[in-house]
Scaffold this motif. Structure first.
Motif, PDB file in Angstrom:
ATOM      1  N   THR A 297       0.866  -1.181   0.000  1.00 40.73           N
ATOM      2  CA  THR A 297       0.000   0.000   0.000  1.00 40.73           C
ATOM      3  C   THR A 297       0.902   1.231   0.000  1.00 40.73           C
ATOM      4  N   GLY A 298       0.322   2.377  -0.276  1.00 38.37           N
ATOM      5  CA  GLY A 298       1.103   3.604  -0.328  1.00 38.37           C
ATOM      6  C   GLY A 298       1.809   3.950   0.968  1.00 38.37           C
ATOM      7  N   GLU A 299       1.204   3.603   2.111  1.00 36.46           N
ATOM      8  CA  GLU A 299       1.800   3.956   3.402  1.00 36.46           C
ATOM      9  C   GLU A 299       2.462   2.767   4.105  1.00 36.46           C
ATOM     10  N   ALA A 300       2.559   1.635   3.448  1.00 34.74           N
ATOM     11  CA  ALA A 300       3.163   0.453   4.065  1.00 34.74           C
ATOM     12  C   ALA A 300       4.643   0.672   4.346  1.00 34.74           C
ATOM     13  N   LYS A 301       5.081   0.129   5.475  1.00 29.26           N
ATOM     14  CA  LYS A 301       6.491   0.185   5.859  1.00 29.26           C
ATOM     15  C   LYS A 301       7.188  -1.086   5.388  1.00 29.26           C
TER      16      LYS A 301
ATOM     17  N   GLY B  28      -2.115  -1.089  10.501  1.00 33.11           N
ATOM     18  CA  GLY B  28      -1.045  -0.658   9.614  1.00 33.11           C
ATOM     19  C   GLY B  28      -0.755  -1.733   8.586  1.00 33.11           C
TER      20      GLY B  28
ATOM     21  N   CYS C  71       2.584  -3.529   6.097  1.00 27.36           N
ATOM     22  CA  CYS C  71       4.009  -3.729   5.848  1.00 27.36           C
ATOM     23  C   CYS C  71       4.165  -4.438   4.519  1.00 27.36           C
TER      24      CYS C  71
END
Length: 179
Positions: free
Chosen positions: A106-110, A142, A144
């Motif tokens: 995803t765009g905000e995945a770490k 969240g 990852c």
């Protein structure tokens, strides 16, 4: 000369790692329908000490005969729950005290190795074709991803689950002496 460990030595080694494992580990399997993938995920879950598995969406249960061929009986070693809608599975994991993290691009995945996994965590893997559903991604704490440098865009879901479960335990054991 190097030699393979005898079964009793393997049990002793595994017991040492188990004693140094305190964090709980959960897993949500969303709409993974391939029975061999499900069986492989359960085998990895048992190997890494997953406490609970929630099936979500139309995930194939580990009781499927083809899943059992790959799981080799390890589904008996992990507590698992019949399939429910994905958001309900996330809610159940959260109520059980887990932080819920999707393994998804995803765009905000770490990057997985940068995520804080040294705690009670429940990982989520999604279907072979489409990954995690939008509803599930909205419900988790969240996301990852597993960094890759090759020319393939993704891992097989069972391989991704094994890599992610291994990273959770690696972070927990990072400062332990070698056994």
């Amino acid at each position: 000369m190097r030699r393979q460990l005898r079964p009793t030595d393997v049990k002793r080694l595994n017991r040492t790692w188990r004693r140094n494992t305190g964090n709980r580990l959960g897993l949500i399997i969303e709409s993974v329908t391939g029975p061999f993938n499900v069986g492989s995920i359960f085998r990895s879950a048992a190997a890494f000490g997953v406490d609970e598995v929630w099936l979500a969406g139309n995930a194939t249960p580990p009781t499927n005969p083809k899943a059992g061929k790959t799981a080799l009986g390890t589904e008996r070693l992990v507590t698992w729950h019949e399939a429910v809608p994905a958001v309900e599975a996330v809610k159940a994991a959260r109520e059980a005290g887990y932080a819920v993290l999707a393994i998804e691009l995803t765009g905000e995945a770490k990057p997985l190795h940068r995520a804080t996994l040294n705690r009670d965590v429940c990982l989520v893997v999604g279907s072979e074709d489409h990954g995690c559903s939008p509803a599930l991604l909205d419900a988790v704490d969240g996301a990852c991803y597993i960094p890759q440098v090759g020319r393939v865009g993704s891992f097989n879901v069972a391989v991704a689950a094994a890599i992610a479960l291994s990273e959770v335990r690696r972070q927990e054991w990072e400062n332990l002496p070698d056994s």
